[in-house]
Design a protein around this motif. Structure first.
Motif, PDB file in Angstrom:
ATOM      1  N   VAL A  57      42.953  35.862  34.085  1.00 33.25           N
ATOM      2  CA  VAL A  57      42.546  37.007  34.901  1.00 33.25           C
ATOM      3  C   VAL A  57      41.030  37.156  34.880  1.00 33.25           C
ATOM      4  O   VAL A  57      40.399  37.396  35.916  1.00 33.25           O
ATOM      5  CB  VAL A  57      43.232  38.295  34.395  1.00 33.25           C
ATOM      6  N   VAL A  58      40.424  36.993  33.708  1.00 31.49           N
ATOM      7  CA  VAL A  58      38.967  37.099  33.588  1.00 31.49           C
ATOM      8  C   VAL A  58      38.282  36.021  34.421  1.00 31.49           C
ATOM      9  O   VAL A  58      37.280  36.278  35.100  1.00 31.49           O
ATOM     10  CB  VAL A  58      38.539  37.005  32.107  1.00 31.49           C
ATOM     11  N   ASN A  59      38.818  34.804  34.388  1.00 33.24           N
ATOM     12  CA  ASN A  59      38.237  33.725  35.194  1.00 33.24           C
ATOM     13  C   ASN A  59      38.290  34.047  36.685  1.00 33.24           C
ATOM     14  O   ASN A  59      37.345  33.758  37.430  1.00 33.24           O
ATOM     15  CB  ASN A  59      38.960  32.407  34.919  1.00 33.24           C
ATOM     16  N   ASN A  60      39.394  34.621  37.138  1.00 31.18           N
ATOM     17  CA  ASN A  60      39.505  35.006  38.549  1.00 31.18           C
ATOM     18  C   ASN A  60      38.515  36.116  38.900  1.00 31.18           C
ATOM     19  O   ASN A  60      37.925  36.111  39.985  1.00 31.18           O
ATOM     20  CB  ASN A  60      40.933  35.458  38.860  1.00 31.18           C
ATOM     21  N   ILE A  61      38.342  37.073  37.997  1.00 27.63           N
ATOM     22  CA  ILE A  61      37.364  38.144  38.222  1.00 27.63           C
ATOM     23  C   ILE A  61      35.961  37.554  38.322  1.00 27.63           C
ATOM     24  O   ILE A  61      35.165  37.951  39.180  1.00 27.63           O
ATOM     25  CB  ILE A  61      37.446  39.185  37.084  1.00 27.63           C
ATOM     26  N   ASN A  62      35.658  36.586  37.455  1.00 33.06           N
ATOM     27  CA  ASN A  62      34.323  35.970  37.465  1.00 33.06           C
ATOM     28  C   ASN A  62      34.034  35.245  38.774  1.00 33.06           C
ATOM     29  O   ASN A  62      32.872  35.115  39.180  1.00 33.06           O
ATOM     30  CB  ASN A  62      34.194  34.985  36.300  1.00 33.06           C
ATOM     31  N   ARG A  63      35.076  34.778  39.445  1.00 31.86           N
ATOM     32  CA  ARG A  63      34.872  34.053  40.691  1.00 31.86           C
ATOM     33  C   ARG A  63      34.652  34.972  41.896  1.00 31.86           C
ATOM     34  O   ARG A  63      34.271  34.503  42.968  1.00 31.86           O
ATOM     35  CB  ARG A  63      36.070  33.140  40.971  1.00 31.86           C
ATOM     36  N   CYS A  64      34.879  36.253  41.730  1.00 33.55           N
ATOM     37  CA  CYS A  64      34.826  37.162  42.882  1.00 33.55           C
ATOM     38  C   CYS A  64      33.411  37.383  43.409  1.00 33.55           C
ATOM     39  O   CYS A  64      33.168  37.274  44.594  1.00 33.55           O
ATOM     40  CB  CYS A  64      35.451  38.508  42.510  1.00 33.55           C
ATOM     41  N   GLY A  65      32.472  37.705  42.535  1.00 33.52           N
ATOM     42  CA  GLY A  65      31.094  37.903  42.958  1.00 33.52           C
ATOM     43  C   GLY A  65      30.874  39.111  43.854  1.00 33.52           C
ATOM     44  O   GLY A  65      29.970  39.111  44.688  1.00 33.52           O
ATOM     45  N   GLU A  66      31.682  40.173  43.704  1.00 35.36           N
ATOM     46  CA  GLU A  66      31.515  41.364  44.528  1.00 35.36           C
ATOM     47  C   GLU A  66      30.320  42.191  44.059  1.00 35.36           C
ATOM     48  O   GLU A  66      30.048  42.288  42.867  1.00 35.36           O
ATOM     49  CB  GLU A  66      32.784  42.220  44.480  1.00 35.36           C
ATOM     50  N   ALA A  67      29.620  42.796  45.034  1.00 35.52           N
ATOM     51  CA  ALA A  67      28.438  43.593  44.695  1.00 35.52           C
ATOM     52  C   ALA A  67      28.806  44.907  44.025  1.00 35.52           C
ATOM     53  O   ALA A  67      28.057  45.439  43.223  1.00 35.52           O
ATOM     54  CB  ALA A  67      27.615  43.866  45.951  1.00 35.52           C
ATOM     55  N   SER A  68      29.955  45.464  44.359  1.00 34.67           N
ATOM     56  CA  SER A  68      30.437  46.682  43.705  1.00 34.67           C
ATOM     57  C   SER A  68      31.945  46.567  43.572  1.00 34.67           C
ATOM     58  O   SER A  68      32.627  46.133  44.503  1.00 34.67           O
ATOM     59  CB  SER A  68      30.063  47.930  44.513  1.00 34.67           C
ATOM     60  N   THR A  69      32.465  46.966  42.416  1.00 34.06           N
ATOM     61  CA  THR A  69      33.895  46.824  42.184  1.00 34.06           C
ATOM     62  C   THR A  69      34.336  47.772  41.090  1.00 34.06           C
ATOM     63  O   THR A  69      33.524  48.458  40.458  1.00 34.06           O
ATOM     64  CB  THR A  69      34.245  45.372  41.816  1.00 34.06           C
ATOM     65  N   PHE A  70      35.634  47.815  40.855  1.00 34.56           N
ATOM     66  CA  PHE A  70      36.209  48.586  39.752  1.00 34.56           C
ATOM     67  C   PHE A  70      37.136  47.636  39.011  1.00 34.56           C
ATOM     68  O   PHE A  70      38.172  47.228  39.535  1.00 34.56           O
ATOM     69  CB  PHE A  70      36.972  49.801  40.289  1.00 34.56           C
ATOM     70  N   ILE A  71      36.744  47.255  37.824  1.00 30.75           N
ATOM     71  CA  ILE A  71      37.379  46.136  37.118  1.00 30.75           C
ATOM     72  C   ILE A  71      38.876  46.338  36.873  1.00 30.75           C
ATOM     73  O   ILE A  71      39.664  45.417  37.124  1.00 30.75           O
ATOM     74  CB  ILE A  71      36.620  45.840  35.814  1.00 30.75           C
ATOM     75  N   PRO A  72      39.346  47.489  36.354  1.00 35.77           N
ATOM     76  CA  PRO A  72      40.794  47.622  36.138  1.00 35.77           C
ATOM     77  C   PRO A  72      41.619  47.391  37.397  1.00 35.77           C
ATOM     78  O   PRO A  72      42.669  46.739  37.359  1.00 35.77           O
ATOM     79  CB  PRO A  72      40.931  49.059  35.625  1.00 35.77           C
ATOM     80  N   ALA A  73      41.144  47.911  38.537  1.00 37.77           N
ATOM     81  CA  ALA A  73      41.873  47.714  39.794  1.00 37.77           C
ATOM     82  C   ALA A  73      41.788  46.269  40.256  1.00 37.77           C
ATOM     83  O   ALA A  73      42.762  45.700  40.753  1.00 37.77           O
ATOM     84  CB  ALA A  73      41.335  48.653  40.873  1.00 37.77           C
ATOM     85  N   LEU A  74      40.609  45.653  40.095  1.00 37.44           N
ATOM     86  CA  LEU A  74      40.443  44.256  40.488  1.00 37.44           C
ATOM     87  C   LEU A  74      41.358  43.353  39.664  1.00 37.44           C
ATOM     88  O   LEU A  74      42.004  42.435  40.191  1.00 37.44           O
ATOM     89  CB  LEU A  74      38.983  43.833  40.312  1.00 37.44           C
ATOM     90  N   ALA A  75      41.425  43.608  38.362  1.00 30.63           N
ATOM     91  CA  ALA A  75      42.297  42.813  37.495  1.00 30.63           C
ATOM     92  C   ALA A  75      43.764  42.980  37.883  1.00 30.63           C
ATOM     93  O   ALA A  75      44.546  42.025  37.814  1.00 30.63           O
ATOM     94  CB  ALA A  75      42.094  43.228  36.033  1.00 30.63           C
ATOM     95  N   GLN A  76      44.109  44.186  38.316  1.00 33.02           N
ATOM     96  CA  GLN A  76      45.494  44.442  38.704  1.00 33.02           C
ATOM     97  C   GLN A  76      45.912  43.578  39.890  1.00 33.02           C
ATOM     98  O   GLN A  76      47.070  43.178  40.004  1.00 33.02           O
ATOM     99  CB  GLN A  76      45.650  45.931  39.044  1.00 33.02           C
ATOM    100  N   THR A  77      44.969  43.265  40.765  1.00 31.87           N
ATOM    101  CA  THR A  77      45.298  42.431  41.923  1.00 31.87           C
ATOM    102  C   THR A  77      45.589  40.987  41.517  1.00 31.87           C
ATOM    103  O   THR A  77      46.250  40.253  42.254  1.00 31.87           O
ATOM    104  CB  THR A  77      44.149  42.443  42.945  1.00 31.87           C
ATOM    105  N   PHE A  78      45.080  40.557  40.361  1.00 32.97           N
ATOM    106  CA  PHE A  78      45.308  39.185  39.893  1.00 32.97           C
ATOM    107  C   PHE A  78      46.438  39.096  38.867  1.00 32.97           C
ATOM    108  O   PHE A  78      46.840  37.991  38.488  1.00 32.97           O
ATOM    109  CB  PHE A  78      44.034  38.622  39.253  1.00 32.97           C
ATOM    110  N   ALA A  79      46.933  40.232  38.402  1.00 33.61           N
ATOM    111  CA  ALA A  79      47.934  40.235  37.335  1.00 33.61           C
ATOM    112  C   ALA A  79      49.320  39.892  37.875  1.00 33.61           C
ATOM    113  O   ALA A  79      49.724  40.368  38.931  1.00 33.61           O
ATOM    114  CB  ALA A  79      47.961  41.596  36.643  1.00 33.61           C
TER     115      ALA A  79
END
Length: 312
Positions: free
Chosen positions: A164-186
Motif C-alpha cells: 500500500v505504501v509503495n502504491n501511495i508513493n507512486r501517486c505524486g498528488e500535490a494535495s491528498t489525505f493519506i488514510p483515504a488514499l490508502a483505503q483506495t488501494f486496500a
C-alpha cells in the motif's frame, strides 16, 4: 538489517513532547523483538524540535530525521517519510502523545492477521467539545461524499502494508489525505479501537480553517459528488424557476398588475445567487487542484536527512 517495522512521525513545534515520546516509543519497539526504524519529519518547526530530533538521531541508530526546507503540512511530512521507509509494516503516529505508542503492538498484530491497512477508532476522546464536534461532522460528511467506510478519519495512528505504501508513493498528488488514499488501494482493510489521551504539551495544529480545508481535501480529492449535487440543485432550481414564472404569468392575468411581493422576489433572487456563488466555489476548488497538479511543483523540499548514513 532491513527493518520489519517503520514508525513515521510528523513533527511541527513539538519540543515539549519529543523526549517523552521517544522515552515511551523506543521501549515499546524494543520489546516487540523485531527490527525497526523510526523516521521523524520536521515540518519546518520554529522551536527546538529539530535540535532535539537531531540529538535523538545521534544517540539512536534506528532513528532518521527528515529536515524540511519549510512548512509543507502533516500529510506531506508523512509522504516524505514513506519515500525512505523500508519496513514491511509502516505505522504513522502523531508526536503529541494523544495516541499512546503502547497501542502499536495491537496494530501490528492486526496486520499480521492478513490485513493490508489497519485504521483506528479513538475511544473516550480527550479533546475539546469543538474538536470532537468538528471531527464528527468531517467523518459524517466524508462517508457520505466518498462512500468509504472509515469510522474515524482524524486519527493518524494507522498501519499500512508495504504494498500500500509503495502504491501511495507512486501517486505524486500535490494535495491528498493519506488514510483515504490508502483505503483506495486496500484489499483487506480493518479497524481497531485504541486509547486516547489529553495533549500534555503544546497545542493542536488544526484550527477551524485547517479543519475546513481538510474537509475540502477529502471531498474534492476523492469524490465528484459535490459537483453532481450542485448540478442536481441547478436542475431542481431551474424547474422551480420555470414553475414560478408560470405562476406569476397566470396570477397577472387573474389579479392584474401589482407591486406587492417585491421583497419576496428579491429574497428568492438572493437565494438563487447564493446557490450560484456556492457552486462556483465548489467548481473553483476542483479547478484549483487541477492548477496545482499541472504546475508539477515539488510537493515538499528536503533540506537534509539526519541519522543512518546521513544522506542529504
Amino acid at each position: 538489517m532491513t527493518p520489519y517495522l517503520s514508525i513515521v512521525v510528523p513533527v511541527y513545534n513539538e519540543e515539549g513532547n519529543l523526549e517523552n515520546l521517544m522515552g515511551r516509543l523506543y521501549p515499546v519497539l524494543k520489546g516487540m523483538g523485531r527490527p525497526f526504524e523510526i523516521i521523524f519529519t520536521d515540518d519546518g518547526s520554529r522551536d527546538r524540535s529539530l535540535e532535539i530530533l537531531k540529538r535523538l538521531a545521534g544517540s539512536h541508530p534506528e532513528v532518521r530525521v527528515i529536515e524540511f526546507n519549510g512548512n509543507f503540512g502533516q500529510h506531506m511530512a508523512i509522504l516524505a517519510a514513506f519515500e525512505i521507509s523500508r519496513g514491511e509494516i509502516v505505522v504513522t503516529l502523531d508526536a503529541d502523545l494523544q495516541n499512546p505508542p503502547e497501542e502499536i503492538p495491537k496494530l501490528v498484530a492486526e496486520m499480521e492477521k492478513g490485513h493490508d491497512v489497519v485504521g483506528t477508532i479513538r475511544m473516550k476522546r480527550q479533546d475539546t467539545f469543538f474538536r470532537k464536534s468538528a471531527s464528527r461532522l468531517v467523518n459524517m460528511t466524508t462517508r457520505k461524499m466518498t462512500g468509504m467506510k472509515m469510522t474515524d478519519y482524524g486519527c493518524m495512528l494507522r498501519a499500512y502494508h508495504r504494498n500500500v505504501v509503495n502504491n501511495i508513493n507512486r501517486c505524486g498528488e500535490a494535495s491528498t489525505f493519506i488514510p483515504a488514499l490508502a483505503q483506495t488501494f486496500a484489499s483487506s482493510p480493518s479497524e481497531i479501537t485504541v486509547a486516547h489521551a489529553e495533549r500534555s504539551e503544546g497545542e493542536s495544529k488544526y484550527s477551524l480553517y485547517k479543519l475546513v480545508r481538510l474537509n475540502f481535501d477529502l471531498m474534492t480529492g476523492f469524490s465528484v459528488v459535490p459537483l453532481q449535487l450542485f448540478a442536481l440543485t441547478g436542475i431542481i432550481t431551474s424547474l422551480g424557476a420555470v414553475a414560478f414564472a408560470v405562476f406569476l404569468i397566470v396570477r397577472r392575468f387573474l389579479v392584474g398588475a401589482e407591486v406587492e411581493g417585491v421583497f419576496t422576489l428579491f429574497a428568492i433572487l438572493f437565494f438563487f445567487l447564493g446557490i450560484t456563488i456556492f457552486g462556483i466555489g465548489i467548481v473553483g476548488e476542483y479547478v484549483g487542484r487541477i492548477y496545482q497538479e499541472v504546475r508539477r511543483r515539488p510537493r515538499y523540499v528536503v533540506r537534509r536527512i539526519h541519522g543512518g548514513s546521513d544522506e542529504g
